[in-house]
Design an enzyme around this catalytic site. Structure first.
Site, PDB file in Angstrom:
ATOM      1  N   SER A 256      -2.179   0.859   3.077  1.00  0.00           N
ATOM      2  CA  SER A 256      -3.919   1.124   2.979  1.00  0.00           C
ATOM      3  C   SER A 256      -3.562   1.881   1.812  1.00  0.00           C
ATOM      4  CB  SER A 256      -4.468   2.686   3.849  1.00  0.00           C
ATOM      5  OG  SER A 256      -3.122   3.249   4.339  1.00  0.00           O
ATOM      6  N   LYS A 257      -4.743   1.845   1.128  1.00  0.00           N
ATOM      7  CA  LYS A 257      -4.458   3.174  -0.030  1.00  0.00           C
ATOM      8  C   LYS A 257      -3.510   4.910   0.350  1.00  0.00           C
ATOM      9  CE  LYS A 257      -7.514   2.015  -3.384  1.00  0.00           C
ATOM     10  NZ  LYS A 257      -8.758   1.260  -2.413  1.00  0.00           N
ATOM     11  N   ARG A 258      -3.858   4.916   1.506  1.00  0.00           N
ATOM     12  CA  ARG A 258      -3.602   6.512   2.143  1.00  0.00           C
ATOM     13  C   ARG A 258      -1.519   5.921   2.649  1.00  0.00           C
ATOM     14  NH1 ARG A 258      -5.192   9.554   7.157  1.00  0.00           N
ATOM     15  NH2 ARG A 258      -3.152   9.525   6.829  1.00  0.00           N
TER      16      ARG A 258
END
Length: 493
Positions: A256-258
């Site tokens: 994910s972006k995280r």
RNA sequence: GCCCCCAUCGUCUAGUGGCCCAGGACGAAGCCCUCUCAAGGCUUAAACCGGGAUUCGAAUUCCCGUGGGGGCACCA
């Protein structure tokens, strides 16, 4: 080799950065094409004009080239089957959509997004699967004709049979059987006249004579639809290969972006554009990428060239793979050790320059053997070799004090070492090392104490390449000056 | 919710019914080498998701669970 040449393609949409998953798909497609003496093609799937990101296409092309995946046909190269940008192929898709309508495999649909959304909401409320309700599927031909003549906006939907099953064959997973009632009459041509992926990709793969379609497993859901479209046209199907996705390092879910941001903090990235800056090599990245999803039994250190020999679509694996950045480090470091001295020098130089250091090429060449096996990433050359290119170093005073000794004693040692070095016409390591070892011997100190002080004085750091070889490269004058400087620091304590 | 896919050491994987008390690689631990840090050498720990079935025999075939992943757009 009696295998037929394969034509493969990498077909990304220019909506973001080229990432690991894309790079691996491109790699496998490239390997298959090269293995069989065929062609590898780049096609840009930019039919969603709202999501197209300026510069993304260029980044994809730059990324592929950096990785060493040169395509034979593409937007900036041209080729026999162009154009290679889907927005430039509008008429082709419209023509094909028309063929499907004429043959009864597709129909115009006048439903508006609002209506569709309402239907969807109601279906959800009734706990039904969201699907197109078929409002326009059986419109009378004259009504359809009239509404089109009136200029009413419409899409074209593909007509999925209500009964029966669709059997789609994936090379890695075998037959995938889907009941047609699970399928949906998908839009294949949008109101804006551009196709959706379902039409565009099928038409292009056929027109461009693609023999093997490699794509992510996120396409498995619409795979039966695609097979139906190809069959409606009466075309031969390519060999379908759905590659598994990459999972985040924990194995729980995809990146994910995280996760991407977290990786970046640790000096890793899933975006190809970051790799060079982080000190990774194309060889390391490709080797690492290749092995997530490809079962190579042994000798798994390979360049892309070597992969071509060993590649086979039969040894691809269907299960999802968790990203393991430690393994990237390993492959990167391993390939760095395989580079020739000249090659490594050329690759490392920009990192020194980036630090504002003035690189002398003859010195650079000499330090390579000293630092090569210490590099995990190319930018590690800074921590191991920056002191070679600096006028002076600034040792931490505490680091100059040898273990078990105080500043005074350490200064005494430094002074004695200075005397020994100063008495030499040159400071080749063959000459100096025995001399200093003899001094260690007679002084009753240990090598770590004496060499430690010298190391910090010369390099300014506690960890460095081999001391005496480094001193030889730095030269007598600079070494003496640095030892003198260290003595000064110790005396002030 | 529905549909689809996947399932061997922590991770990537080899294994296509007996060659497997499961092999390699990364990582981990230990030892050797050693001027620091590496590199290199040697060694160790570490897995067939569970349950049924087929078979003389199953990691390998089938079924059912469970877990994980993906999809259900006028996005790709």
């Amino acid at each position: 080799m009696s295998i037929k040449p394969a034509r493969t393609r990498f077909a990304p949409s220019p909506t973001g950065h080229l990432h690991l998953g894309g790079a691996r798909t491109a790699l496998y497609a490239y390997l298959l094409a090269k293995k069989t003496g065929g062609q590898f093609i780049l096609r840009i799937e930019d039919t969603d004009t709202k999501r197209t990101v300026p510069g993304a296409e260029q980044e994809i092309m730059d990324g592929l080239r950096w990785l060493g995946l040169e395509y034979d046909e593409g937007p900036d190269l041209g080729g026999q089957h162009g154009p290679y940008r889907q927005t430039e192929r509008r008429e082709i898709y419209q023509r094909h959509a028309k063929i499907l309508v004429e043959r009864g495999h597709a129909y115009p649909c006048f439903c508006t997004p609002d209506q569709l959304e309402k239907v969807r909401q109601e279906q959800m409320k009734r706990k039904e699967n969201p699907h197109y309700d078929g409002t326009c599927r059986n419109l009378a031909p004259d009504e359809t004709a009239k509404r089109i003549a009136d200029g009413e906006p419409h899409t074209i939907r593909f007509k999925i049979p209500h009964d029966g099953v669709t059997v789609a064959h994936d090379h890695l997973r075998g037959d995938i059987v889907t009941e047609n009632k699970q399928l949906n009459d998908q839009v294949i041509l949008k109101t804006d006249g551009l196709p959706t992926y379902h039409l565009a990709a099928m038409v292009d793969d056929h027109e461009m004579q693609i023999t093997h379609v490699m794509r992510g497993s996120e396409w498995l859901g619409t795979f039966p639809l695609h097979v139906n479209i190809v069959r409606a046209f009466g075309w031969d199907e390519p060999t379908w290969i759905h590659l598994s996705v990459f999972l985040k390092p924990s194995g729980k879910g995809k990146m994910s972006k995280r996760e991407a941001a977290a990786a970046m903090k640790d000096g890793y990235s899933i975006f190809i554009k970051d790799m060079q800056e982080l000190g990774f090599t194309p060889e390391g990245v490709m080797n690492w990428c290749a092995l997530m999803g490809w079962g190579v039994a042994e000798d798994d250190v390979m360049t892309v060239g070597q992969m071509i020999d060993r590649f086979s679509i039969d040894s691809l694996t269907p299960s999802p793979a968790a990203i393991n950045f430690q393994k990237l480090d390993h492959f990167n470091a391993t390939h760095i050790r395989l580079f020739t001295t000249e090659d490594l020098a050329a690759r490392i130089k920009p990192y020194f320059t980036r630090e504002g250091l003035l690189v002398k090429d003859d010195v650079l060449l000499k330090i390579i053997p000293l630092i090569r096996e210490r590099l995990t990433t190319l930018d590690d050359c800074i921590s191991f070799g920056a002191f070679f290119f600096k006028e002076d170093v600034t040792p931490n005073s505490e680091d100059l004090i040898a273990k078990g000794l105080d500043a005074r004693q350490s200064a005494d040692i430094a002074r004695r070492v200075y005397q020994i070095l100063e008495a030499q016409p040159d400071i080749s390591h063959e000459r100096c090392e025995p001399l200093l070892r003899a001094y260690v011997e007679e002084s009753g100190l240990n090598v770590n104490q004496v060499f430690g002080i010298l190391r910090v004085a010369i390099t300014g750091q506690k960890v460095s390449p081999p001391l005496f070889e480094s001193m030889e490269i730095i030269g007598r004058d600079v070494c003496l000056r640095r030892v003198q400087n260290a003595i000064g620091i110790l005396e002030k304590l």
